[in-house]
Design a protein around this motif. Structure first.
Motif, short mmCIF file in Angstrom:
data_model
loop_
_atom_site.label_atom_id
_atom_site.label_comp_id
_atom_site.label_asym_id
_atom_site.label_seq_id
_atom_site.Cartn_x
_atom_site.Cartn_y
_atom_site.Cartn_z
N ASP A 168 -1.63 11.59 -38.08
CA ASP A 168 -3.08 11.37 -38.08
C ASP A 168 -3.73 11.97 -36.84
OD1 ASP A 168 -2.89 10.06 -40.46
OD2 ASP A 168 -3.01 8.05 -39.62
N GLU A 169 -3.19 11.65 -35.66
CA GLU A 169 -3.75 12.19 -34.42
C GLU A 169 -3.66 13.71 -34.40
OE1 GLU A 169 -1.55 9.77 -34.62
OE2 GLU A 169 -1.98 8.14 -33.20
N THR A 170 -2.50 14.23 -34.85
CA THR A 170 -2.29 15.68 -34.80
C THR A 170 -3.28 16.41 -35.72
OG1 THR A 170 0.05 15.39 -34.29
CG2 THR A 170 -0.62 17.52 -35.21
N GLU A 171 -3.48 15.90 -36.92
CA GLU A 171 -4.41 16.54 -37.85
C GLU A 171 -5.82 16.59 -37.27
OE1 GLU A 171 -3.04 16.33 -42.40
OE2 GLU A 171 -3.87 14.45 -41.65
N LEU A 172 -6.24 15.48 -36.67
CA LEU A 172 -7.58 15.44 -36.10
C LEU A 172 -7.70 16.38 -34.90
CD1 LEU A 172 -10.37 14.26 -36.28
CD2 LEU A 172 -9.59 12.26 -35.02
N LEU A 173 -6.67 16.40 -34.06
CA LEU A 173 -6.70 17.26 -32.88
C LEU A 173 -6.65 18.74 -33.27
CD1 LEU A 173 -4.32 15.19 -30.58
CD2 LEU A 173 -6.76 15.61 -30.18
N VAL A 174 -5.83 19.07 -34.26
CA VAL A 174 -5.77 20.45 -34.74
C VAL A 174 -7.14 20.88 -35.26
CG1 VAL A 174 -4.86 21.93 -36.58
CG2 VAL A 174 -3.30 20.53 -35.22
N THR A 175 -7.78 20.00 -36.02
CA THR A 175 -9.11 20.30 -36.56
C THR A 175 -10.10 20.56 -35.44
OG1 THR A 175 -8.70 18.96 -38.53
CG2 THR A 175 -11.00 19.45 -38.00
N GLU A 176 -10.10 19.71 -34.42
CA GLU A 176 -11.03 19.88 -33.30
C GLU A 176 -10.76 21.17 -32.53
OE1 GLU A 176 -13.73 18.32 -32.46
OE2 GLU A 176 -13.53 16.94 -34.14
N LEU A 177 -9.49 21.44 -32.24
CA LEU A 177 -9.14 22.63 -31.47
C LEU A 177 -9.51 23.91 -32.22
CD1 LEU A 177 -5.65 21.52 -30.08
CD2 LEU A 177 -7.75 21.84 -28.74
N ALA A 178 -9.18 23.95 -33.51
CA ALA A 178 -9.48 25.13 -34.30
C ALA A 178 -10.98 25.29 -34.53
CB ALA A 178 -8.74 25.05 -35.64
N TRP A 184 -4.85 23.07 -24.58
CA TRP A 184 -3.68 22.32 -24.99
C TRP A 184 -3.91 20.82 -24.88
CZ3 TRP A 184 -1.61 18.93 -21.51
CH2 TRP A 184 -1.95 19.12 -20.16
N CYS A 185 -3.12 20.07 -25.63
CA CYS A 185 -3.13 18.61 -25.50
C CYS A 185 -1.75 18.09 -25.91
CB CYS A 185 -4.23 17.99 -26.36
SG CYS A 185 -4.04 18.25 -28.13
N GLU A 186 -1.46 16.88 -25.52
CA GLU A 186 -0.17 16.27 -25.83
C GLU A 186 -0.37 14.90 -26.46
OE1 GLU A 186 2.09 16.24 -22.23
OE2 GLU A 186 2.69 18.35 -22.43
N VAL A 187 0.43 14.63 -27.48
CA VAL A 187 0.41 13.35 -28.18
C VAL A 187 1.70 12.62 -27.87
CG1 VAL A 187 0.29 12.23 -30.44
CG2 VAL A 187 -1.00 14.33 -30.03
#
Length: 211
Positions: free
Chosen positions: A45-55, A128-131
């Motif tokens: 969940d966190e990764t999908e949201l972060l990928v969306t924001e970064l892209a 970059w970010c880390e989860v």
């Protein structure tokens, strides 16, 4: 989008993409599929949201259609996401009013990620970010949900001192109101609220079956 590469002791996935809305959706799904291959679905969940924001930040601030690359790297208890593009302009957080859509991406990044930053590269920059990934991820989700609902309920009513049954009832009402607000936020960003609910249900059922 091309395939991925992995090497030990780090697991690494490289996903080039073009900064267009349709490609952002494919990128999000590709990232979720890769996490499933690695067996770290609790962070999906966190990764999908972060990928969306970064892209999406690349699309908005570098240019639609430009080439960029998402790198996923998993080692130990951290999942690292990097988005590389050819612009050397570093993003900076802005103060966004509650009714403004722009300026929130980096604030959301900081709220969701364990750590994040930017770095200049030979051809541009990387954001970059880390989860954090831990064995107690599911329990941490519940704890985090309670914390979020308490803060949300306090902002709505100004009352955080409820006890017992009244507190539980207030949290239930806050959960419904928060979900409704999230759906409004999702629609404002051009996404389908029903699709978001369906994907959330799929993640919940998958984690419930695995528990």
């Amino acid at each position: 989008m091309p395939g991925y590469e992995m090497s030990e002791p780090r697991l690494r996935c490289v996903l080039p993409f073009e900064a267009v809305p349709a490609e952002v959706r494919l990128l999000r799904k590709a990232a979720a599929k890769q996490l499933n291959r690695w067996g770290v679905t609790a962070a999906t969940d966190e990764t999908e949201l972060l990928v969306t924001e970064l892209a999406t930040n690349v699309l908005k601030h570098v240019g639609e259609g430009v080439s960029a690359t998402l790198i996923l790297e998993w080692r130990g208890e951290r999942l690292r996401l990097e988005v590389h593009d050819k612009s050397r302009a570093l993003p900076t957080p802005k103060s966004a009013a509650c009714d403004e859509e722009c300026g929130r991406g980096l604030h959301l990044l900081a709220a969701l990620a364990a750590d994040w930053g930017t770095v200049l590269t030979a051809v541009g920059k990387a954001v970059w970010c880390e989860v954090a990934i831990t064995s107690g991820q599911t329990c941490r989700r519940i704890e985090r949900a309670v914390e979020a609902l308490e803060q949300y309920q306090g902002r709505r009513s100004g009352d955080l001192g409820l006890l017992g049954g009244k507190r539980e009832a207030a949290l239930d009402e806050s959960a419904i109101a928060l979900i409704a607000d999230i759906l409004h936020w999702t629609a404002a960003r051009g996404h389908d609220p029903d699709d978001v609910l369906d994907r959330a249900q799929v993640h919940y059922e998958a984690e419930a079956d695995a528990a």
